[in-house]
Structure formats: structure tokens, C-alpha cells
Write a protein that holds these residues in place. Structure first.
Motif, PDB file in Angstrom:
ATOM      1  N   PHE A   1      -9.162 -15.403   1.333  1.00 27.19           N
ATOM      2  CA  PHE A   1     -10.319 -15.037   0.517  1.00 27.19           C
ATOM      3  C   PHE A   1     -11.533 -14.746   1.406  1.00 27.19           C
ATOM      4  N   ILE A   2     -11.728 -15.541   2.449  1.00 31.28           N
ATOM      5  CA  ILE A   2     -12.861 -15.311   3.348  1.00 31.28           C
ATOM      6  C   ILE A   2     -12.671 -14.019   4.132  1.00 31.28           C
ATOM      7  N   GLU A   3     -11.444 -13.710   4.527  1.00 30.23           N
ATOM      8  CA  GLU A   3     -11.196 -12.447   5.217  1.00 30.23           C
ATOM      9  C   GLU A   3     -11.503 -11.260   4.302  1.00 30.23           C
ATOM     10  N   GLU A   4     -11.186 -11.391   3.012  1.00 34.50           N
ATOM     11  CA  GLU A   4     -11.540 -10.328   2.065  1.00 34.50           C
ATOM     12  C   GLU A   4     -13.050 -10.175   1.966  1.00 34.50           C
ATOM     13  N   LEU A   5     -13.751 -11.295   1.970  1.00 32.00           N
ATOM     14  CA  LEU A   5     -15.209 -11.241   1.910  1.00 32.00           C
ATOM     15  C   LEU A   5     -15.773 -10.574   3.168  1.00 32.00           C
ATOM     16  N   LYS A   6     -15.177 -10.858   4.311  1.00 31.98           N
ATOM     17  CA  LYS A   6     -15.617 -10.189   5.534  1.00 31.98           C
ATOM     18  C   LYS A   6     -15.415  -8.676   5.430  1.00 31.98           C
ATOM     19  N   GLU A   7     -14.274  -8.270   4.871  1.00 31.25           N
ATOM     20  CA  GLU A   7     -14.017  -6.839   4.716  1.00 31.25           C
ATOM     21  C   GLU A   7     -15.067  -6.187   3.835  1.00 31.25           C
TER      22      GLU A   7
ATOM     23  N   PHE B   1     -23.984  -6.262   9.434  1.00 31.27           N
ATOM     24  CA  PHE B   1     -22.682  -5.837   8.926  1.00 31.27           C
ATOM     25  C   PHE B   1     -21.552  -6.275   9.866  1.00 31.27           C
ATOM     26  N   ASP B   2     -21.820  -7.348  10.583  1.00 27.98           N
ATOM     27  CA  ASP B   2     -20.830  -8.009  11.433  1.00 27.98           C
ATOM     28  C   ASP B   2     -20.727  -9.456  10.958  1.00 27.98           C
ATOM     29  N   PRO B   3     -19.965  -9.701   9.883  1.00 26.55           N
ATOM     30  CA  PRO B   3     -19.961 -11.032   9.259  1.00 26.55           C
ATOM     31  C   PRO B   3     -19.595 -12.134  10.250  1.00 26.55           C
ATOM     32  N   ARG B   4     -20.377 -13.198  10.215  1.00 26.15           N
ATOM     33  CA  ARG B   4     -20.138 -14.353  11.083  1.00 26.15           C
ATOM     34  C   ARG B   4     -20.253 -15.637  10.282  1.00 26.15           C
ATOM     35  N   ILE B   5     -19.476 -16.641  10.700  1.00 29.98           N
ATOM     36  CA  ILE B   5     -19.549 -17.960  10.095  1.00 29.98           C
ATOM     37  C   ILE B   5     -20.114 -18.921  11.135  1.00 29.98           C
ATOM     38  N   ARG B   6     -21.200 -19.587  10.770  1.00 29.93           N
ATOM     39  CA  ARG B   6     -21.840 -20.555  11.645  1.00 29.93           C
ATOM     40  C   ARG B   6     -22.231 -21.775  10.836  1.00 29.93           C
ATOM     41  N   GLU B   7     -21.766 -22.927  11.263  1.00 26.63           N
ATOM     42  CA  GLU B   7     -22.138 -24.207  10.651  1.00 26.63           C
ATOM     43  C   GLU B   7     -21.927 -24.194   9.139  1.00 26.63           C
ATOM     44  N   GLY B   8     -20.787 -23.654   8.714  1.00 24.67           N
ATOM     45  CA  GLY B   8     -20.428 -23.686   7.299  1.00 24.67           C
ATOM     46  C   GLY B   8     -21.098 -22.633   6.444  1.00 24.67           C
ATOM     47  N   LYS B   9     -21.788 -21.683   7.077  1.00 29.20           N
ATOM     48  CA  LYS B   9     -22.451 -20.609   6.345  1.00 29.20           C
ATOM     49  C   LYS B   9     -21.887 -19.257   6.764  1.00 29.20           C
ATOM     50  N   PHE B  10     -21.764 -18.368   5.795  1.00 29.54           N
ATOM     51  CA  PHE B  10     -21.260 -17.013   6.014  1.00 29.54           C
ATOM     52  C   PHE B  10     -22.470 -16.084   6.023  1.00 29.54           C
ATOM     53  N   TYR B  11     -22.705 -15.405   7.172  1.00 26.92           N
ATOM     54  CA  TYR B  11     -23.881 -14.562   7.339  1.00 26.92           C
ATOM     55  C   TYR B  11     -23.499 -13.087   7.297  1.00 26.92           C
ATOM     56  N   ALA B  12     -24.153 -12.318   6.460  1.00 28.28           N
ATOM     57  CA  ALA B  12     -23.984 -10.866   6.406  1.00 28.28           C
ATOM     58  C   ALA B  12     -24.938 -10.312   5.350  1.00 28.28           C
ATOM     59  N   ARG B  13     -25.357  -9.060   5.529  1.00 25.39           N
ATOM     60  CA  ARG B  13     -26.140  -8.414   4.486  1.00 25.39           C
ATOM     61  C   ARG B  13     -25.262  -8.222   3.253  1.00 25.39           C
ATOM     62  N   GLY B  14     -25.796  -8.652   2.103  1.00 24.28           N
ATOM     63  CA  GLY B  14     -25.118  -8.473   0.828  1.00 24.28           C
ATOM     64  C   GLY B  14     -24.216  -9.607   0.416  1.00 24.28           C
ATOM     65  N   VAL B  15     -23.998 -10.600   1.275  1.00 26.64           N
ATOM     66  CA  VAL B  15     -23.056 -11.658   0.898  1.00 26.64           C
ATOM     67  C   VAL B  15     -23.587 -12.500  -0.261  1.00 26.64           C
ATOM     68  N   ALA B  16     -24.901 -12.703  -0.316  1.00 28.52           N
ATOM     69  CA  ALA B  16     -25.489 -13.450  -1.428  1.00 28.52           C
ATOM     70  C   ALA B  16     -25.927 -12.533  -2.558  1.00 28.52           C
TER      71      ALA B  16
ATOM     72  N   VAL C   1     -24.396 -17.259   2.484  1.00 35.75           N
ATOM     73  CA  VAL C   1     -23.952 -18.234   1.487  1.00 35.75           C
ATOM     74  C   VAL C   1     -23.219 -19.348   2.225  1.00 35.75           C
ATOM     75  N   ARG C   2     -23.214 -20.522   1.635  1.00 29.20           N
ATOM     76  CA  ARG C   2     -22.453 -21.626   2.191  1.00 29.20           C
ATOM     77  C   ARG C   2     -21.016 -21.544   1.676  1.00 29.20           C
ATOM     78  N   LEU C   3     -20.056 -21.783   2.555  1.00 30.60           N
ATOM     79  CA  LEU C   3     -18.656 -21.665   2.170  1.00 30.60           C
ATOM     80  C   LEU C   3     -18.309 -22.606   1.020  1.00 30.60           C
ATOM     81  N   GLU C   4     -18.849 -23.803   1.046  1.00 30.61           N
ATOM     82  CA  GLU C   4     -18.576 -24.751  -0.043  1.00 30.61           C
ATOM     83  C   GLU C   4     -19.051 -24.191  -1.383  1.00 30.61           C
ATOM     84  N   ASP C   5     -20.230 -23.597  -1.393  1.00 24.60           N
ATOM     85  CA  ASP C   5     -20.759 -23.009  -2.623  1.00 24.60           C
ATOM     86  C   ASP C   5     -19.893 -21.836  -3.079  1.00 24.60           C
TER      87      ASP C   5
END
Length: 448
Positions: free
Chosen positions: A15-21, A98-113, A426-430
């Protein structure tokens, strides 16, 4: 829902890989970048669920993606958008937008939230439901547009033209978040908005600034016009404007009083010592949700680069938005503003409407509202905070209220999601709780 939850957990990495795509694909409506490609990604994901998908064209804009799947007595409408805000300023991002990264339990990218996270979480929830519980217990209709960040200029006409197709018993709107104390929130409506430009004109070209002795400066002209719109206490001074602003009802004030308003945490998150007018408590919350705004969103005139340039600009422009409470309509605001400026001798200031949306709200006793509250209780283990109105805006009115469809807004954001800003996240847990919430809502709403 144990099997549902186990499926989500087992497929979390995919699911996270799909979100990265989704988030790797730019889809910047303001610049017309990547919208066709993003639309095809969304279409493919819907078809993977077995949905009947239609890309419905609109004039001079990206298509509305419409899809149907499932069956049952109830119909749930899902509204989301696949366009995003421009990523500027790029130098304030810690990683590429537009280079999605996960840091400290958060997913960073434009448009993810705003709004790819919510969009995809809902489709992944449908997948998990189908895989573990079988056929959907209700019909789901999806309306995913590509112009929300440009003010949804074509959605009202689309909704009016396809009112019968869009008929539904309730709508899950595109956004939502936890509050400063980690409580889930549900909103029953949105403010409206009128976005426009004010333009001032001077000489036929920029001039040497020594000529400011005899040649009018449109930048000053614009500043003087802007200064008539609000006073230092944040009161909007446009003639007749506040006369149309509806006060909250007694029932809505009761709902406001029940909201745990974490003002100290909000101020700390914003990095400000106090709110406007020094307001606190219920009065601050009432102003936030039930007062309109008049906001300068941007100013442009003359030379604003490095170093100095002694120039007399020939044009000046300000971008403004007015957030609108019930009874303040976009066209009315434009007319009142034009009359206000003319009365004060600013008939030369050009008013250029960009986009406008009506306010909207759902009744708190609607079945979709009750189902959302119970679903939130089940997933988050606590009572959600229910807002009668959100301070933000969106095309809720033409797609839901105008068609007799009550809507609720809930989603995967948090107070530090940085919507429209660098390091959006967004936070992965959320995110995974958001998937489980949608699954629970489907079950509860179908049975209501």
C-alpha cells in the motif's frame, strides 16, 4: 473487522509503495503539469477494484473521473481530487516534493495530505473489504476531479448536468485530520470562498524612479485601496459585507462549546504568541469557524530580486481570498467589493474574479454523520470531535448540498501535515487508521 485489519497489515508495504507511485507523479493544476498521467494512474487503480470507470471531459480542463462499484440499498459518494498545489518554494523542502521519502514515521511528498493520501486510502479500503468480507454492501460512486486546487471551476456545471447520475445517500468528503491532542475530527461543512485579483495600472512601461515626482505609482495606489478593506483589529470594512454574514445558530453554538479547543497547542504549532484580537476560548473558535476572512495571499509590483533597482513600476497586483460563511455568496462579494472601491475613488482598480465556491453544511442527524461518528469510535477508540463547519473551503455545495446529499469530511492528516507548504506529510499510523476508518464506515453506513 479482524480479517479486514489483518489484510491491511499484511499489505501495508505494498500500500505504501502504491502511495509512492501516486506521489511521484506531479499533477500541478496551476501549471497544467502531469494531470493526464495522474488521471490514468487513478483510473487504473479503480479498474483494479472492478469499478466501471468513465473519464468525463470538461471544457478546458482535466477530466472528472467517475466510477461505480458495489450494490445495495445505500449509495455512498466519495469525493477526492488528484491535482496538487505547486511545490514552491523548493529550497525549503528537506527532500524533493515528488521524490517520496519516509522519515521518522512520516511520509513526505507534495499532495500526500492534500489529497492523494485520502484518495488512495479509500481505494485500498475498498480492496481490503472485497478481499476479506466479500461484495460491497452498498453502492459506491467516486467523483475524482483534477481542478480542486484551482477552485473547481467546472465541478458545479458537471454536478448540475449529471445530478441523476450522482444521486447518493451520503458523501465522504476529501479531507480531515486529527487535532492537536490526537483526537479524530469529523466536519459537517465548509466555508465558501471568493478568490480574486486586484490590479492597478500606471505608465505604459516601468520607468526610472526619479519620475515618481510626477508619474503615479500603481503600487502605492494598490496599497491605498487595500488599506480600505480591513482595519487593524481585523474587521472587514467592505460596505455591507458583514451585514450578510450569518451568525451561528444556538444549536451550532452548542456544538462549538463541545469542541475541545486546544488553543495553546495551536499557537505553539503556528509559532505565534496570541490569536488576532487576543481572543481565547469559545470566542476564538467562533471567529475561526463563523467569521469570514479577507486575506492578502500575494503581492507583486516592481523589482523584488536580489540587490537594488530604482524603478517606478507600471503595474501592481494583489491576490486576495475571502473565506465565506453562510449567506455570503461569491458573486455578492465581487459586487460589494466593486461598489466599495468605486465609492472611495478607486474605480481605476481592476477587480478580476478567479474562482468562487458557496459554503455548505450537513445536518448533524444525517445517517452518514451518525455512521461516521460510530466508525471513528470503533477505529480510534475515542469520541471524534465534530465540527459543524471547517474553516477551509471546497466544492462541497454543488456536489452535495445542492443535490440533497449530506456530507462529512474525515481523513488522514494531522496538525503538522503542512498542507500547501514545503515538507507536506502524513504519519504512517494515521494513514493506516484512515484505511480502517473507511472500511468501518462502509459497513456502518450500509447497515444504517
Amino acid at each position: 473487522m479482524n480479517r479486514f485489519n489483518a489484510y491491511v497489515e499484511a499489505n501495508a508495504e505494498r500500500f505504501i509503495e502504491e502511495l509512492k507511485e501516486f506521489c511521484r507523479q506531479p499533477s500541478i493544476v496551476a501549471q497544467g503539469i502531469g494531470l493526464e498521467e495522474m488521471g490514468q494512474l487513478v483510473r487504473a487503480r479503480l479498474e483494479k477494484l472492478g469499478a466501471e470507470v468513465r473519464l468525463m471531459p470538461v471544457d478546458d480542463g482535466p477530466p472528472v473521473i467517475y466510477a461505480e462499484l458495489g450494490r445495495g440499498q445505500r449509495t455512498l459518494l466519495l469525493y477526492n481530487h488528484y491535482d496538487v498545489q505547486p511545490p514552491d518554494p523548493l529550497d525549503l523542502w528537506d527532500s524533493g516534493p515528488f521524490d517520496p521519502r519516509i522519515r521518522e514515521g512520516k511520509f513526505y511528498a507534495r499532495g500526500v495530505a492534500d489529497n492523494k493520501g485520502d484518495l488512495l486510502a479509500r481505494l485500498q479500503a475498498i480492496e481490503a473489504y472485497q478481499a476479506t468480507l466479500g461484495e460491497l454492501p452498498l453502492k459506491i460512486k467516486c467523483v475524482f476531479e483534477g481542478e480542486e486546487e484551482a477552485g473547481s471551476p467546472h465541478l458545479a456545471s458537471f454536478a448540475a448536468e449529471h445530478a441523476e447520475l450522482l444521486a447518493a445517500d451520503g458523501c465522504l468528503w476529501e479531507t480531515g485530520h486529527k487535532d492537536e491532542s490526537e483526537r479524530p475530527t469529523i466536519a459537517l461543512g465548509l466555508k465558501g470562498i471568493m478568490y480574486l485579483e486586484l490590479r492597478a495600472h500606471g505608465a505604459k512601461s516601468d520607468l526610472h524612479s526619479s519620475l515618481a515626482t510626477i508619474v503615479p505609482n500603481p503600487a502605492w495606489r494598490l496599497v491605498w485601496a487595500l488599506s480600505t478593506l480591513k482595519d487593524e483589529d481585523d474587521n472587514i470594512l467592505v460596505d455591507g459585507f458583514m451585514d450578510h454574514a450569518a451568525e451561528p445558530t444556538a444549536a451550532e453554538m452548542e456544538m462549538l462549546a463541545a469542541i475541545p479547543f486546544e488553543e495553546e497547542k495551536m499557537r505553539a504549532n503556528f509559532g505565534i504568541p496570541h490569536f488576532i484580537r487576543g481572543l481565547t476560548g469559545l470566542e476564538a473558535l467562533k471567529k475561526h469557524l463563523y467569521e469570514p476572512t479577507c486575506t492578502i495571499c500575494g503581492l507583486k509590483a516592481g523589482y523584488i530580486g536580489e540587490g537594488g533597482k530604482t524603478v517606478l513600476p507600471n503595474t501592481a497586483m494583489a491576490k486576495l481570498d475571502f473565506r465565506l460563511v453562510p449567506n455570503l455568496e461569491p458573486d455578492l462579494v465581487v459586487n460589494l467589493l466593486r461598489q466599495h472601491l468605486d465609492k472611495r475613488g478607486f474605480s481605476d482598480i481592476e477587480v478580476v474574479p478567479i474562482s468562487g465556491l458557496h459554503s455548505a453544511k450537513a445536518p448533524p442527524d444525517a445517517p452518514i454523520v451518525k455512521a461516521a461518528i460510530v466508525a471513528a469510535q470503533a477505529v480510534y477508540g475515542q469520541e471524534p470531535v465534530v465540527y459543524p463547519l471547517m474553516a477551509s473551503s471546497g466544492p462541497m455545495y454543488p456536489l452535495t448540498q445542492a443535490l440533497g446529499i449530506p456530507a462529512v469530511a474525515a481523513g488522514v492528516g494531522h496538525p503538522g501535515s503542512n498542507l500547501h507548504a514545503p515538507n507536506e506529510n502524513v504519519r504512517l499510523e494515521d494513514y493506516f487508521q484512515g484505511i480502517r476508518f473507511v472500511g468501518e464506515l462502509i459497513r456502518r453506513f450500509a447497515a444504517s
